[in-house]
Design an enzyme around this catalytic site. Structure first.
Site, short mmCIF file in Angstrom:
data_model
loop_
_atom_site.label_atom_id
_atom_site.label_comp_id
_atom_site.label_asym_id
_atom_site.label_seq_id
_atom_site.Cartn_x
_atom_site.Cartn_y
_atom_site.Cartn_z
N LYS A 97 -4.04 -3.94 -7.96
CA LYS A 97 -3.17 -5.11 -7.83
C LYS A 97 -3.18 -5.94 -9.11
O LYS A 97 -4.03 -5.73 -10.00
CB LYS A 97 -3.62 -5.92 -6.60
CG LYS A 97 -3.52 -5.11 -5.29
CD LYS A 97 -4.00 -5.90 -4.08
CE LYS A 97 -3.93 -5.05 -2.81
NZ LYS A 97 -4.36 -5.82 -1.60
N TYR A 112 4.61 -3.17 2.61
CA TYR A 112 3.81 -3.95 3.55
C TYR A 112 4.62 -4.37 4.78
O TYR A 112 4.35 -5.42 5.38
CB TYR A 112 3.25 -5.20 2.86
CG TYR A 112 2.02 -4.94 2.01
CD1 TYR A 112 0.86 -4.41 2.56
CD2 TYR A 112 2.00 -5.27 0.66
CE1 TYR A 112 -0.28 -4.19 1.78
CE2 TYR A 112 0.87 -5.06 -0.13
CZ TYR A 112 -0.27 -4.52 0.45
OH TYR A 112 -1.40 -4.32 -0.31
N PHE A 118 0.58 -14.69 5.98
CA PHE A 118 0.24 -14.37 4.59
C PHE A 118 1.27 -13.47 3.91
O PHE A 118 1.11 -13.13 2.74
CB PHE A 118 -1.15 -13.74 4.51
CG PHE A 118 -1.33 -12.49 5.34
CD1 PHE A 118 -0.95 -11.25 4.85
CD2 PHE A 118 -1.88 -12.56 6.62
CE1 PHE A 118 -1.11 -10.09 5.62
CE2 PHE A 118 -2.05 -11.41 7.39
CZ PHE A 118 -1.66 -10.19 6.88
N ARG A 174 -10.80 4.36 1.00
CA ARG A 174 -11.03 3.17 1.84
C ARG A 174 -12.51 2.76 1.81
O ARG A 174 -12.84 1.57 1.78
CB ARG A 174 -10.58 3.43 3.29
CG ARG A 174 -9.09 3.67 3.46
CD ARG A 174 -8.25 2.44 3.28
NE ARG A 174 -8.50 1.43 4.28
CZ ARG A 174 -7.75 0.31 4.40
NH1 ARG A 174 -6.73 0.08 3.58
NH2 ARG A 174 -8.04 -0.59 5.30
N THR A 190 -11.37 -5.61 3.85
CA THR A 190 -10.22 -6.37 3.34
C THR A 190 -10.64 -7.69 2.71
O THR A 190 -10.13 -8.07 1.65
CB THR A 190 -9.24 -6.63 4.50
OG1 THR A 190 -8.87 -5.39 5.08
CG2 THR A 190 -8.00 -7.36 4.01
N ARG A 244 -14.40 -4.18 -3.64
CA ARG A 244 -14.14 -5.57 -3.25
C ARG A 244 -15.45 -6.36 -3.12
O ARG A 244 -15.51 -7.55 -3.48
CB ARG A 244 -13.34 -5.61 -1.95
CG ARG A 244 -11.88 -5.15 -2.13
CD ARG A 244 -11.24 -4.86 -0.80
NE ARG A 244 -9.79 -4.66 -0.89
CZ ARG A 244 -9.05 -4.21 0.11
NH1 ARG A 244 -9.63 -3.90 1.27
NH2 ARG A 244 -7.75 -4.07 -0.03
N ASN A 268 -7.64 -9.18 -3.69
CA ASN A 268 -8.73 -8.24 -3.40
C ASN A 268 -8.60 -6.92 -4.16
O ASN A 268 -9.12 -5.89 -3.73
CB ASN A 268 -8.88 -8.04 -1.89
CG ASN A 268 -7.62 -7.50 -1.25
OD1 ASN A 268 -6.66 -7.14 -1.93
ND2 ASN A 268 -7.63 -7.42 0.07
N HIS A 309 -5.34 -1.62 -3.29
CA HIS A 309 -4.76 -1.10 -2.04
C HIS A 309 -5.05 0.39 -1.95
O HIS A 309 -4.92 1.11 -2.95
CB HIS A 309 -3.25 -1.31 -2.00
CG HIS A 309 -2.59 -0.46 -0.93
ND1 HIS A 309 -2.58 -0.81 0.39
CD2 HIS A 309 -1.99 0.76 -1.00
CE1 HIS A 309 -1.98 0.14 1.09
NE2 HIS A 309 -1.61 1.11 0.27
N GLU A 326 3.87 6.02 1.99
CA GLU A 326 3.73 5.20 0.78
C GLU A 326 3.94 6.04 -0.49
O GLU A 326 4.55 5.55 -1.45
CB GLU A 326 2.34 4.54 0.77
CG GLU A 326 2.19 3.53 1.91
CD GLU A 326 0.76 3.02 2.08
OE1 GLU A 326 -0.12 3.41 1.29
OE2 GLU A 326 0.54 2.22 3.01
#
Ligand code: GTP
Ligand code: MG
Length: 136
Positions: A9, A49, A57, A86, A92, A103, A113, A116, A127
């Protein structure tokens, strides 16, 4: 062999953490089939998303993902590549993400964070088609 989509990100790019995060994925045994610095547009992020549309949010999330360039990657690996990414990411909310995770070690805020990763093989397929439509 499984594929998943990873996005580093804008906070990861801004903070100079791209190399650190990619190194963690590589060291685990994951490999990059596609790897690209890209400025995302709002429409792409909204579609990506879509499951969160309407949540408080959501608008902030779309603004955040478009505030600067991201690194998008088609990631592959033996076994459960989706689960491996993951697990490396951590929870998260970085405030509760375990030490040792990306994270947990490198972030403080739930809305910044760093990374993704697709949350299931089905999400990964959807995706990857959105971000790399020409990738078979
Ligand atoms: P992604 O890999 O980015 O999809 O994160 P995730 O799968 O760990 O979380 P999820 O898909 O549930 O949420 C997507 C993103 O929305 C998260 O990465 C957060 O930045 C943000 N988010 C989720 N829940 C909250 C929340 O309760 N508050 C805020 N401010 N942001 C949230
Ligand atoms: Mg998610």
């Amino acid at each position: 062999m499984q594929r998943t989509l990873v996005i580093l990100k804008p906070d990861a790019v801004e903070r100079g953490l791209v190399g650190e995060i990619l190194a963690r994925l590589e060291a685990k045994g994951l490999r990059f089939e596609r790897l690209e610095l890209r400025q995302l547009d709002k429409d792409t992020v909204r579609r990506h998303y879509a499951e969160h549309e309407g949540k408080p949010f959501y608008d902030g999330l779309v603004g955040f993902l478009t505030r600067g360039p991201v690194v998008v990657a088609a990631v592959t690996g033996p076994g459960d590549a989706v689960g491996a990414v993951r697990a490396l990411m951590g929870a998260t909310d970085p405030a509760v993400a375990a030490p040792g995770t990306i994270r947990g070690d490198l972030a403080m805020l739930i809305d910044e964070n760093l990374i993704h990763g697709s949350d299931s093989p089905g999400a990964a397929a959807r995706e990857l088609a959105l971000f790399f439509p020409d990738h078979q």
